[in-house]
Design a protein around this motif. Structure first.
Motif, PDB file in Angstrom:
ATOM      1  N   SER A  64      -0.120 118.472   5.474  1.00  0.00           N
ATOM      2  CA  SER A  64      -0.269 117.592   6.465  1.00  0.00           C
ATOM      3  C   SER A  64       1.185 117.019   6.732  1.00  0.00           C
ATOM      4  O   SER A  64       1.740 116.436   5.702  1.00  0.00           O
ATOM      5  CB  SER A  64      -1.283 116.497   6.034  1.00  0.00           C
ATOM      6  N   PRO A  65       1.501 116.579   7.922  1.00  0.00           N
ATOM      7  CA  PRO A  65       3.049 116.105   8.123  1.00  0.00           C
ATOM      8  C   PRO A  65       3.048 114.642   7.380  1.00  0.00           C
ATOM      9  O   PRO A  65       2.070 113.905   7.511  1.00  0.00           O
ATOM     10  CB  PRO A  65       2.918 115.954   9.565  1.00  0.00           C
ATOM     11  N   ALA A  66       3.812 114.388   6.747  1.00  0.00           N
ATOM     12  CA  ALA A  66       4.169 113.172   6.003  1.00  0.00           C
ATOM     13  C   ALA A  66       4.894 112.230   7.084  1.00  0.00           C
ATOM     14  O   ALA A  66       5.681 112.619   7.621  1.00  0.00           O
ATOM     15  CB  ALA A  66       4.743 113.338   4.841  1.00  0.00           C
ATOM     16  N   LEU A  67       4.755 110.732   6.648  1.00  0.00           N
ATOM     17  CA  LEU A  67       5.396 109.740   7.310  1.00  0.00           C
ATOM     18  C   LEU A  67       6.498 109.284   6.496  1.00  0.00           C
ATOM     19  O   LEU A  67       6.196 109.377   5.165  1.00  0.00           O
ATOM     20  CB  LEU A  67       4.448 108.654   7.863  1.00  0.00           C
ATOM     21  N   GLY A  68       7.433 108.617   6.726  1.00  0.00           N
ATOM     22  CA  GLY A  68       8.380 108.001   5.885  1.00  0.00           C
ATOM     23  C   GLY A  68       9.523 107.409   6.925  1.00  0.00           C
ATOM     24  O   GLY A  68       9.756 107.665   7.975  1.00  0.00           O
ATOM     25  N   PHE A  69      10.269 106.379   6.054  1.00  0.00           N
ATOM     26  CA  PHE A  69      11.423 105.855   6.626  1.00  0.00           C
ATOM     27  C   PHE A  69      12.504 106.909   6.610  1.00  0.00           C
ATOM     28  O   PHE A  69      12.810 107.440   5.482  1.00  0.00           O
ATOM     29  CB  PHE A  69      11.645 104.391   5.911  1.00  0.00           C
ATOM     30  N   ASN A 233       9.593 102.585  -0.105  1.00  0.00           N
ATOM     31  CA  ASN A 233       9.318 102.331   1.357  1.00  0.00           C
ATOM     32  C   ASN A 233       9.249 100.986   1.555  1.00  0.00           C
ATOM     33  O   ASN A 233       9.135 100.580   2.718  1.00  0.00           O
ATOM     34  CB  ASN A 233       7.834 102.729   1.348  1.00  0.00           C
ATOM     35  N   ASP A 234       9.417 100.086   0.644  1.00  0.00           N
ATOM     36  CA  ASP A 234       9.606  98.369   0.453  1.00  0.00           C
ATOM     37  C   ASP A 234      10.825  98.245   1.108  1.00  0.00           C
ATOM     38  O   ASP A 234      11.499  97.587   0.405  1.00  0.00           O
ATOM     39  CB  ASP A 234       8.982  97.773  -0.580  1.00  0.00           C
ATOM     40  N   ILE A 235      11.261  98.449   2.521  1.00  0.00           N
ATOM     41  CA  ILE A 235      12.531  98.316   3.070  1.00  0.00           C
ATOM     42  C   ILE A 235      13.168  96.969   3.323  1.00  0.00           C
ATOM     43  O   ILE A 235      11.935  95.973   3.547  1.00  0.00           O
ATOM     44  CB  ILE A 235      12.568  99.121   4.268  1.00  0.00           C
ATOM     45  N   ALA A 236      14.067  96.781   3.085  1.00  0.00           N
ATOM     46  CA  ALA A 236      14.636  95.286   3.531  1.00  0.00           C
ATOM     47  C   ALA A 236      14.502  95.102   5.116  1.00  0.00           C
ATOM     48  O   ALA A 236      14.609  96.101   5.931  1.00  0.00           O
ATOM     49  CB  ALA A 236      16.028  95.220   3.068  1.00  0.00           C
ATOM     50  N   LEU A 237      14.368  93.974   5.663  1.00  0.00           N
ATOM     51  CA  LEU A 237      14.213  93.643   6.799  1.00  0.00           C
ATOM     52  C   LEU A 237      15.443  93.042   7.380  1.00  0.00           C
ATOM     53  O   LEU A 237      16.252  92.446   6.801  1.00  0.00           O
ATOM     54  CB  LEU A 237      12.952  92.610   7.030  1.00  0.00           C
ATOM     55  N   ARG A 238      15.317  93.106   8.744  1.00  0.00           N
ATOM     56  CA  ARG A 238      16.693  92.608   9.677  1.00  0.00           C
ATOM     57  C   ARG A 238      16.030  91.747  10.620  1.00  0.00           C
ATOM     58  O   ARG A 238      15.043  92.056  11.325  1.00  0.00           O
ATOM     59  CB  ARG A 238      17.422  93.778  10.179  1.00  0.00           C
ATOM     60  N   GLY A 239      16.906  90.684  11.060  1.00  0.00           N
ATOM     61  CA  GLY A 239      16.527  89.862  12.322  1.00  0.00           C
ATOM     62  C   GLY A 239      16.184  90.820  13.572  1.00  0.00           C
ATOM     63  O   GLY A 239      17.224  91.725  13.901  1.00  0.00           O
ATOM     64  N   GLY A 240      15.218  90.410  14.122  1.00  0.00           N
ATOM     65  CA  GLY A 240      14.961  91.023  15.348  1.00  0.00           C
ATOM     66  C   GLY A 240      13.811  92.392  15.233  1.00  0.00           C
ATOM     67  O   GLY A 240      13.333  93.168  16.024  1.00  0.00           O
ATOM     68  N   ASP A 241      13.513  92.714  13.873  1.00  0.00           N
ATOM     69  CA  ASP A 241      12.481  93.850  13.654  1.00  0.00           C
ATOM     70  C   ASP A 241      11.403  93.588  14.231  1.00  0.00           C
ATOM     71  O   ASP A 241      10.830  92.547  14.176  1.00  0.00           O
ATOM     72  CB  ASP A 241      12.629  94.013  12.092  1.00  0.00           C
ATOM     73  N   ILE A 242      10.807  94.528  14.521  1.00  0.00           N
ATOM     74  CA  ILE A 242       9.066  94.456  15.050  1.00  0.00           C
ATOM     75  C   ILE A 242       8.317  95.230  14.045  1.00  0.00           C
ATOM     76  O   ILE A 242       8.457  96.291  13.941  1.00  0.00           O
ATOM     77  CB  ILE A 242       9.066  94.898  16.490  1.00  0.00           C
ATOM     78  N   ILE A 243       7.345  94.697  13.434  1.00  0.00           N
ATOM     79  CA  ILE A 243       6.428  95.432  12.706  1.00  0.00           C
ATOM     80  C   ILE A 243       5.058  95.577  13.461  1.00  0.00           C
ATOM     81  O   ILE A 243       4.449  94.639  13.539  1.00  0.00           O
ATOM     82  CB  ILE A 243       6.167  94.328  11.189  1.00  0.00           C
ATOM     83  N   PHE A 244       4.633  96.921  13.442  1.00  0.00           N
ATOM     84  CA  PHE A 244       3.457  96.910  14.004  1.00  0.00           C
ATOM     85  C   PHE A 244       2.444  97.888  13.102  1.00  0.00           C
ATOM     86  O   PHE A 244       2.901  98.892  12.638  1.00  0.00           O
ATOM     87  CB  PHE A 244       3.675  97.840  15.466  1.00  0.00           C
ATOM     88  N   VAL A 245       1.179  97.167  13.048  1.00  0.00           N
ATOM     89  CA  VAL A 245       0.321  97.805  12.044  1.00  0.00           C
ATOM     90  C   VAL A 245      -0.823  98.158  13.018  1.00  0.00           C
ATOM     91  O   VAL A 245      -1.257  97.609  14.053  1.00  0.00           O
ATOM     92  CB  VAL A 245      -0.260  96.649  11.101  1.00  0.00           C
ATOM     93  N   GLU A 246      -1.188  99.675  12.808  1.00  0.00           N
ATOM     94  CA  GLU A 246      -2.303 100.070  13.589  1.00  0.00           C
ATOM     95  C   GLU A 246      -3.149 101.083  12.925  1.00  0.00           C
ATOM     96  O   GLU A 246      -2.705 101.722  11.753  1.00  0.00           O
ATOM     97  CB  GLU A 246      -1.528 100.820  14.852  1.00  0.00           C
ATOM     98  N   ASP A 247      -4.268 101.363  13.243  1.00  0.00           N
ATOM     99  CA  ASP A 247      -5.322 102.206  12.759  1.00  0.00           C
ATOM    100  C   ASP A 247      -4.759 103.748  13.319  1.00  0.00           C
ATOM    101  O   ASP A 247      -4.378 103.922  14.473  1.00  0.00           O
ATOM    102  CB  ASP A 247      -6.780 102.096  13.125  1.00  0.00           C
ATOM    103  N   SER A 248      -4.967 104.721  12.501  1.00  0.00           N
ATOM    104  CA  SER A 248      -4.284 106.097  12.900  1.00  0.00           C
ATOM    105  C   SER A 248      -5.505 106.618  13.987  1.00  0.00           C
ATOM    106  O   SER A 248      -6.643 106.320  13.992  1.00  0.00           O
ATOM    107  CB  SER A 248      -4.502 106.888  11.509  1.00  0.00           C
ATOM    108  N   GLN A 249      -4.889 107.095  14.970  1.00  0.00           N
ATOM    109  CA  GLN A 249      -5.790 107.484  16.185  1.00  0.00           C
ATOM    110  C   GLN A 249      -5.864 109.051  16.041  1.00  0.00           C
ATOM    111  O   GLN A 249      -6.245 109.738  16.943  1.00  0.00           O
ATOM    112  CB  GLN A 249      -5.003 107.157  17.552  1.00  0.00           C
ATOM    113  N   ARG A 250      -5.647 109.693  15.007  1.00  0.00           N
ATOM    114  CA  ARG A 250      -5.930 110.985  14.789  1.00  0.00           C
ATOM    115  C   ARG A 250      -7.185 111.476  14.807  1.00  0.00           C
ATOM    116  O   ARG A 250      -8.042 110.795  14.445  1.00  0.00           O
ATOM    117  CB  ARG A 250      -4.961 111.586  13.413  1.00  0.00           C
TER     118      ARG A 250
END
Length: 381
Positions: A64-69, A233-250
């Motif tokens: 299964s394809p993995a997600l990551g930063f 994966n607990d990355i440092a944030l920057r001003g202007g970042d947009i964080i979007f949380v969603e349920d997987s639509q797969r």
């Protein structure tokens, strides 16, 4: 002897008739049979590659394809909480070592200047000190600048500078969180996990929640569970970042001789072929052919070339994977074969099912004809 011969001839004629009916496709069925699917192979002048899944095929296609930063996200340092930015709000307190100071009220030695906002150019205004460059400086550096400018006008001034709010470095959090909104990057909330906690946590199902961070023209996504399983994966944030949380639509689509035929949302990050079949009620005990479980998928050229030991394929390729659950390790292979987004899982009917349908159709037709003849004869009498 003649009677037996006649019975054998009638039986043979019945079987031939049933075979002809089935071959003509006159009987209802849930979809194509195994031979019809194999006839769509490139080897049969079709347009799909039919692959019988073994350990080698599973190693290439059953993941299964993995997600990551990206490394750019992971290598970004934590924003210093002491660096002032345009839009930040500061609190200043100035003490003067005289009874009648420049700024203090009568009888008071301290002068509070609350909620001094850094303007868009990065400056603040302090009475008698003038415009002070705040953006890019720490509170300590600003304190020294103000003290030096006031020292010429009041003896030994003491200055305190506090960063009240980080409005100059904010992130937007939207989607499946308990508290959507704009949040400042402050000392306790300088990383992704702590910022999500500040927003009340994820309101979606943790098993299928996906977190996406958009930074300028770049974005990266991870599974919410991987945020805590892998500290990187607990990355440092920057001003202007947009964080979007969603349920997987797969989703995958189940067809054929299964408990139900449906489009099914993924209930976990990854599901195997065995789990996918179980989610739709398993194989139909009265109809399914366990040697004919097919997974239909569009594979990228890179994967298709690996599967076929080629290097000339270009663009996405139609691939049909065949799982035979009756093989000694068939269940293990199906357990390890991962279903992907938009796969089609199709289970063929067992050959005897069409035979039974033929028998039922033919005997039902003959019975109806006999009944009609008898009704006509009775009406004539």
């Amino acid at each position: 002897m003649i009677t037996l011969t006649l019975r054998f001839a009638k039986g043979a004629a019945l079987i031939v008739t049933l075979g002809a009916v089935s071959a003509c496709g006159l009987l209802p069925r849930s979809g194509p049979n195994k031979s019809e699917i194999f006839s769509g192979s490139v080897m049969e002048e079709g347009n799909a590659f039919v692959m019988v899944v073994d350990d080698r095929i599973n190693g290439i296609a059953g993941v299964s394809p993995a997600l990551g930063f990206s490394e750019a996200f992971k290598n970004a340092g934590v924003v210093g909480s002491d660096t002032i930015r345009a839009g930040d709000v500061l609190g200043l307190t100035i003490w003067e070592n005289v009874e009648d100071g420049l700024l203090s009220a009568p009888g008071a030695s301290a002068t509070p200047l609350e909620e001094v906002q850094v303007d868009g150019s990065g400056f603040i205004f302090v009475p008698y000190a003038g415009r002070i460059k705040a953006a890019g400086n720490s509170p300590e550096a600003i304190r020294r600048i103000i003290s030096e400018k006031l020292a010429d006008q009041t003896p030994d001034p003491q200055v305190q500078v506090r960063r009240l709010a980080g409005d100059g470095a904010t992130v937007s959090i939207v989607g499946g969180v308990s508290g959507q909104g704009i949040y400042p990057i402050e000392r306790p909330t300088r990383t992704l996990a702590t910022m999500l906690a500040r927003a009340g946590g994820v309101a979606s199902e943790p098993e299928i929640a996906k977190v996406t961070v958009v930074r300028g023209n770049h974005s990266g996504s991870i599974w919410f569970e991987d945020l805590y399983a892998n500290p990187g994966n607990d990355i440092a944030l920057r001003g202007g970042d947009i964080i979007f949380v969603e349920d997987s639509q797969r989703y995958f689509t189940a067809l054929g001789a299964t408990g139900s035929q449906n489009r099914v949302q993924f209930a976990d990050q990854a599901i195997s072929a065995i789990e996918a079949i179980a989610q739709v009620g398993g194989l139909s005990a009265n109809a399914a052919d366990p040697t004919g479980v097919f997974v239909l998928r569009e594979e990228p050229a890179s994967v298709a070339n690996q599967l076929l030991n080629r290097d000339d394929l270009v663009g996405s390729q139609r691939v049909v994977y065949v799982l035979d659950l009756t093989q000694p390790n068939g269940l293990f292979i199906a357990r390890d074969f991962m279903i992907r987004d938009q796969d089609t899982v199709y289970v063929t009917e067992a050959p005897f099912v069409q035979f039974n349908k033929g028998v039922s159709a033919l005997t039902g037709t003959l019975g109806s004809a006999a009944g009609l003849t008898e009704a006509v004869n009775n009406a004539g009498n």
